[in-house]
Structure formats: C-alpha cells, structure tokens
Design a protein around this motif. Structure first.
Motif, PDB file in Angstrom:
ATOM      1  N   UNK A 183       0.890  -1.303   0.088  1.00 34.01           N
ATOM      2  CA  UNK A 183      -0.144  -0.123   0.067  1.00 34.01           C
ATOM      3  C   UNK A 183       0.933   1.180   0.109  1.00 34.01           C
ATOM      4  N   UNK A 184       1.946   1.127   0.699  1.00 31.60           N
ATOM      5  CA  UNK A 184       2.881   2.398   1.043  1.00 31.60           C
ATOM      6  C   UNK A 184       3.538   2.598  -0.687  1.00 31.60           C
ATOM      7  N   UNK A 185       3.593   1.786  -1.309  1.00 30.74           N
ATOM      8  CA  UNK A 185       4.084   2.016  -2.604  1.00 30.74           C
ATOM      9  C   UNK A 185       3.279   2.485  -3.777  1.00 30.74           C
ATOM     10  N   UNK A 186       1.791   2.575  -3.391  1.00 32.09           N
ATOM     11  CA  UNK A 186       0.925   3.265  -4.135  1.00 32.09           C
ATOM     12  C   UNK A 186       1.471   4.592  -4.931  1.00 32.09           C
ATOM     13  N   UNK A 187       1.790   5.348  -4.414  1.00 31.52           N
ATOM     14  CA  UNK A 187       2.222   6.743  -5.170  1.00 31.52           C
ATOM     15  C   UNK A 187       3.276   6.520  -6.101  1.00 31.52           C
ATOM     16  N   UNK A 188       4.305   5.540  -5.923  1.00 37.61           N
ATOM     17  CA  UNK A 188       5.264   5.272  -6.816  1.00 37.61           C
ATOM     18  C   UNK A 188       4.785   4.302  -8.014  1.00 37.61           C
ATOM     19  N   UNK A 189       3.871   3.473  -7.581  1.00 35.60           N
ATOM     20  CA  UNK A 189       3.234   2.674  -8.636  1.00 35.60           C
ATOM     21  C   UNK A 189       2.396   3.449  -9.542  1.00 35.60           C
ATOM     22  N   UNK A 190       1.399   4.526  -8.930  1.00 28.21           N
ATOM     23  CA  UNK A 190       0.546   5.265  -9.763  1.00 28.21           C
ATOM     24  C   UNK A 190       1.545   6.125 -10.765  1.00 28.21           C
ATOM     25  N   UNK A 191       2.576   6.791 -10.352  1.00 26.26           N
ATOM     26  CA  UNK A 191       3.266   7.606 -11.117  1.00 26.26           C
ATOM     27  C   UNK A 191       3.983   6.696 -12.342  1.00 26.26           C
ATOM     28  N   UNK A 192       4.402   5.444 -12.059  1.00 31.62           N
ATOM     29  CA  UNK A 192       4.945   4.698 -13.229  1.00 31.62           C
ATOM     30  C   UNK A 192       3.920   4.255 -14.136  1.00 31.62           C
ATOM     31  N   UNK A 193       2.790   3.982 -13.637  1.00 32.47           N
ATOM     32  CA  UNK A 193       1.346   3.479 -14.603  1.00 32.47           C
ATOM     33  C   UNK A 193       1.038   4.872 -15.303  1.00 32.47           C
ATOM     34  N   UNK A 194       1.128   6.130 -14.904  1.00 29.87           N
ATOM     35  CA  UNK A 194       1.005   7.325 -15.444  1.00 29.87           C
ATOM     36  C   UNK A 194       1.985   7.331 -16.757  1.00 29.87           C
ATOM     37  N   UNK A 195       3.053   6.910 -16.543  1.00 28.00           N
ATOM     38  CA  UNK A 195       4.167   7.045 -17.786  1.00 28.00           C
ATOM     39  C   UNK A 195       3.893   5.902 -18.669  1.00 28.00           C
ATOM     40  N   UNK A 196       3.597   4.782 -18.397  1.00 25.22           N
ATOM     41  CA  UNK A 196       2.925   3.676 -19.294  1.00 25.22           C
ATOM     42  C   UNK A 196       1.721   4.372 -20.105  1.00 25.22           C
TER      43      UNK A 196
END
Length: 83
Positions: free
Chosen positions: A49-62
C-alpha cells in the motif's frame, strides 16, 4: 472524493502487543491495519500500500501514449481529484 495524497508514503509499526501497522503520507495516517493475522502478511500488505504513489506515477508514464482515450483520461482525473 478527497484528493490523492502525494508520496512518499511510509510504513510505521506500533510495537505494542496488540499493535498495528499504519501507512503515513503528508504527515498524517492514511490507514491502519491491526496486527491480527500473520505479522509477515500484514507488513507485506502495508508495504504494498505504501508503494501506491510510486506505482501510480509509473503507471501514468505507461499510459502517456494512451492519454488521448477519454476513458483513460477520466480515470486519471478521478484519481487526481479533478472530477
């Protein structure tokens, strides 16, 4: 809907016997999970859950190349609190 809390988020552990794992971001607790099950499982869930902001940022790049599609833009806007 409230605005998305920017990262970084961090995991904090309450070491009391009936402790909890919480995820904090922007100086406040975002969620708390009581340590009722296996500690390793609860900690893994909190770290994910704590990684959500980083995962979201990477998904936006994709999704950058797909952003012309209205349905995807609507999801991005909703998560960012613009809807």
């Amino acid at each position: 809907m409230s605005k998305f809390t920017e990262g970084p988020w961090e995991v904090m552990v309450d070491e009391k016997p009936l402790g909890a794992v919480s995820v904090h971001g922007d100086g406040k607790a975002l969620l708390e999970v009581w340590l009722r099950g296996k500690r390793e499982t609860e900690m893994a869930n909190a770290r994910l859950i704590a990684q959500s902001p980083d995962m979201y940022a990477e998904l936006k790049k994709v999704l950058t190349g797909l952003i012309d599609y209205p349905a995807i833009q609507k999801i991005v806007d909703k998560v960012e609190g613009e809807v």
